[in-house]
Write an enzyme that holds these catalytic residues in place. Sequence first.
Site, PDB file in Angstrom:
ATOM      1  CB  THR A 205      -0.951   0.018   1.222  1.00 20.07           C
ATOM      2  OG1 THR A 205      -0.176   0.027   2.420  1.00 20.07           O
ATOM      3  CG2 THR A 205      -1.862  -1.192   1.210  1.00 20.07           C
ATOM      4  CG  ASP A 206      -0.922   4.735  -1.818  1.00 17.19           C
ATOM      5  OD1 ASP A 206      -1.656   4.663  -0.800  1.00 17.19           O
ATOM      6  OD2 ASP A 206      -1.359   5.043  -2.938  1.00 17.19           O
ATOM      7  CB  ALA A 207       1.421   7.865   1.924  1.00 18.81           C
TER       8      ALA A 207
ATOM      9  CB  VAL B 122      -4.862   3.143  -2.023  1.00 16.44           C
ATOM     10  CG1 VAL B 122      -5.346   2.543  -3.328  1.00 16.44           C
ATOM     11  CG2 VAL B 122      -5.952   3.984  -1.372  1.00 16.44           C
TER      12      VAL B 122
END
Length: 126
Positions: free
Chosen positions: A12-14, A17
């Site tokens: 996931t990203d920041a 997601v």
Amino acid sequence: MIYSRKVNFYETDAQGVVHHSNYPRYFEEARGFYLESIGYPYEKVRNELNVDIILLELSVQYKNPLFFGDTFSIDFYISDMDRFFFVFEYTVRKDNTVIATGKTKHACINRNSRKIVSIPEVLRLK
């Protein structure tokens, strides 16, 4: 064929997601699952058939997000195959929601010469 798994935190990203770069990896996992299901895991393809399966084209259409901890499935199949090339199509779903769709095109090459060869019979659609 259906392959299922859970989203790991590192995917996931920041914003929490799943990062877009993971979908090609998910497709590759599904293809590995396919090879295992037909009795030819990738190491057997490489060592016994002396073939590498190469990626020629990749497309992904993103529809909805996945988040850490989500369980999802990839419904996939070989949509086209001739003597030298084959195409997988993928639909990523969480429950009944389509998350992404995609397509990959592949060929087989001889591991020594690196030249395209016919798809081995054991890997062909029955």
